[in-house]
Each structure stands twice: as structure tokens, then as C-alpha cells.
Design a protein around this motif. Structure first.
Motif, PDB file in Angstrom:
ATOM      1  N   HIS A  83     -45.945  37.611   3.702  1.00 16.72           N
ATOM      2  CA  HIS A  83     -45.633  36.860   2.488  1.00 16.72           C
ATOM      3  C   HIS A  83     -44.460  37.564   1.796  1.00 16.72           C
ATOM      4  CE1 HIS A  83     -49.362  34.480   2.760  1.00 16.72           C
ATOM      5  NE2 HIS A  83     -49.913  35.597   3.206  1.00 16.72           N
ATOM      6  N   HIS A  96     -52.167  35.885  -1.336  1.00 14.90           N
ATOM      7  CA  HIS A  96     -52.612  34.492  -1.273  1.00 14.90           C
ATOM      8  C   HIS A  96     -52.775  33.883  -2.660  1.00 14.90           C
ATOM      9  CE1 HIS A  96     -53.809  36.202   2.652  1.00 14.90           C
ATOM     10  NE2 HIS A  96     -53.484  35.005   3.104  1.00 14.90           N
ATOM     11  N   HIS A 101     -46.960  31.667  -3.263  1.00 11.07           N
ATOM     12  CA  HIS A 101     -47.978  31.085  -2.390  1.00 11.07           C
ATOM     13  C   HIS A 101     -48.649  29.891  -3.063  1.00 11.07           C
ATOM     14  CE1 HIS A 101     -51.462  30.783   0.287  1.00 11.07           C
ATOM     15  NE2 HIS A 101     -50.791  31.529   1.146  1.00 11.07           N
ATOM     16  N   GLN A 158     -44.198  29.990   1.297  1.00 12.37           N
ATOM     17  CA  GLN A 158     -45.418  30.718   1.634  1.00 12.37           C
ATOM     18  C   GLN A 158     -45.165  31.816   2.659  1.00 12.37           C
ATOM     19  OE1 GLN A 158     -49.493  29.455   3.902  1.00 12.37           O
ATOM     20  NE2 GLN A 158     -48.834  28.148   2.222  1.00 12.37           N
TER      21      GLN A 158
END
Length: 219
Positions: A83, A96, A101, A158
Motif C-alpha cells: 500500500h 487497510h 485505501h 489502493q
């Protein structure tokens, strides 16, 4: 962030690629050669994405020297480090739940919604031999292509990779070319009716307020 490397998981590459391709297929339902070309290009983007996400992190490998020197506190061989935007902007919590994201979910969800909502309108218009001008087609002339671009952009937020970043403008250009070709054929078939629809409805970027004329099928 976990210190355990999480690559070489080729079964996840296959599973996720197949799942998202099938998911997109159920929304888009390609029928013509043009449909299959656009769907195939989108599928290639997904395979490239999940190959780096779970298989081999080519982008991390190529940029590892620069990344490690700029961000020495990050273990760039852990799965979470993929990420990139969260890592580079210093997000310390679970990536996340990072801002990029979470924003990606909005683009991906919005893209799949556009593809899904446009399909029945287009299918009904094709069966009846009329123009598709209602639903998403009242806002833009090519909502399904817009949907594909939104989904791809969401995945770039993402999990950005060098390959998908290179593919993205190529695919956007391809969808634009397909849209131009479709418009040429539609204009030849529907004449002034399509010209009137085209004057009131933008191709890809909707106006803040939808045109009332675009909501009605041109006579």
C-alpha cells in the motif's frame, strides 16, 4: 505492520483475478467484439494488479533501493508495504484503514455501480432498437467505460504498481477510441436523434445538474 513477507501466493493471484473478472463479467455481460476487447483489457489490468499484490512485487523490487533510503523505517518486503501511498505519506495504523485505501473503495464501488446500472438500460435499448438515454445514460454517453476507469483508478489508489500505472493511460485511451467508434456508428444509425442527445449529454464527465432533455429519449 506485519514483518512477514506475503508474496509467492499464486493461488491467491488466480483466485482474486478470477473472482473480480467474473464479478465484472456479471455486471458488463460482453456480447460484441468491441465489448470483449474492452473487457479483456480490463481483465489484463486486474491480472497485473493481483500478480504484484500476491505473487511477485515487481514494483517494490525495482524501487527497493530508493524506497529503503527514503523510508528506512518501513519493511518494504512485508505485504502491507504494498500500500505504497499509505506508507509514503506516513500512515502508521493498519493500511487497510488508511485514507487512500478507503477512498479506493468509493471509486471501485462507484465504478461497478455505473457498469451495473448502465447494462439493463443499454440492453433494453438494443432490443427495442432505440437510443439508451435514461438512467446513467442521462448523465453521460458512455457510463460503462466511465465505470471501468473508476474501478481501475480505485485499484491504483489502493495498490499502485509500475505496470498498472503504465497500463492505465493506455486503457483510458483505448476506451476513448472505442467510444469514438461507437458514436460514429450510432450517429449513422440514429442521425439527428443522436445529435440532439449528444448536444445535451457529455461523453464522460457528468454535469453537476443532469440535463432534463437528456432524460427523455430524443424523438
Amino acid at each position: 505492520m506485519s514483518d512477514t513477507p506475503a508474496y509467492g501466493l499464486w493461488s491467491l493471484v488466480i483466485l482474486n483475478s478470477a473472482l473480480f473478472i467474473f464479478f465484472a463479467f456479471t455486471f458488463f455481460k460482453p456480447k460484441t467484439k468491441r465489448d470483449w476487447r474492452s473487457f479483456g483489457a480490463f481483465s489484463a489490468f486486474l491480472v497485473a494488479l493481483f500478480t504484484e499484490m500476491y505473487g511477485f512485487p515487481l514494483t517494490i523490487y525495482l524501487l527497493s533501493g530508493w524506497l529503503q533510503s527514503r523510508f528506512p523505517s518501513v519493511n518494504w518486503w512485508s505485504h502491507d508495504a504494498g500500500h505504497l501511498l499509505e506508507m509514503m505519506f506516513g500512515w502508521k495504523a493498519n493500511p487497510h484503514f488508511g485514507p487512500f485505501h478507503l477512498l479506493s473503495f468509493a471509486f471501485i464501488g462507484g465504478g461497478f455501480w455505473a457498469i451495473s446500472a448502465a447494462w439493463p438500460v443499454l440492453y433494453r435499448a438494443q432490443r427495442e432498437g432505440t437510443l439508451a438515454t435514461t438512467g446513467p445514460y442521462s448523465r453521460v454517453r458512455h457510463p460503462q467505460y466511465v465505470g471501468f476507469v473508476l474501478v481501475m483508478f480505485g485499484f491504483l489508489l489502493q495498490w499502485p504498481t509500475l505496470l498498472t500505472l503504465a497500463l492505465f493511460p493506455v486503457l483510458v485511451f483505448m476506451y476513448w477510441r472505442l467510444a469514438v467508434s461507437e458514436e460514429r456508428e450510432t450517429a449513422a444509425r440514429f442521425g439527428e436523434a443522436y445529435a440532439a442527445y449528444k448536444r445535451t449529454t457529455p461523453a464522460f464527465i457528468p454535469r453537476l445538474r443532469p440535463s432534463q432533455n437528456a432524460k427523455r429519449s430524443p424523438a
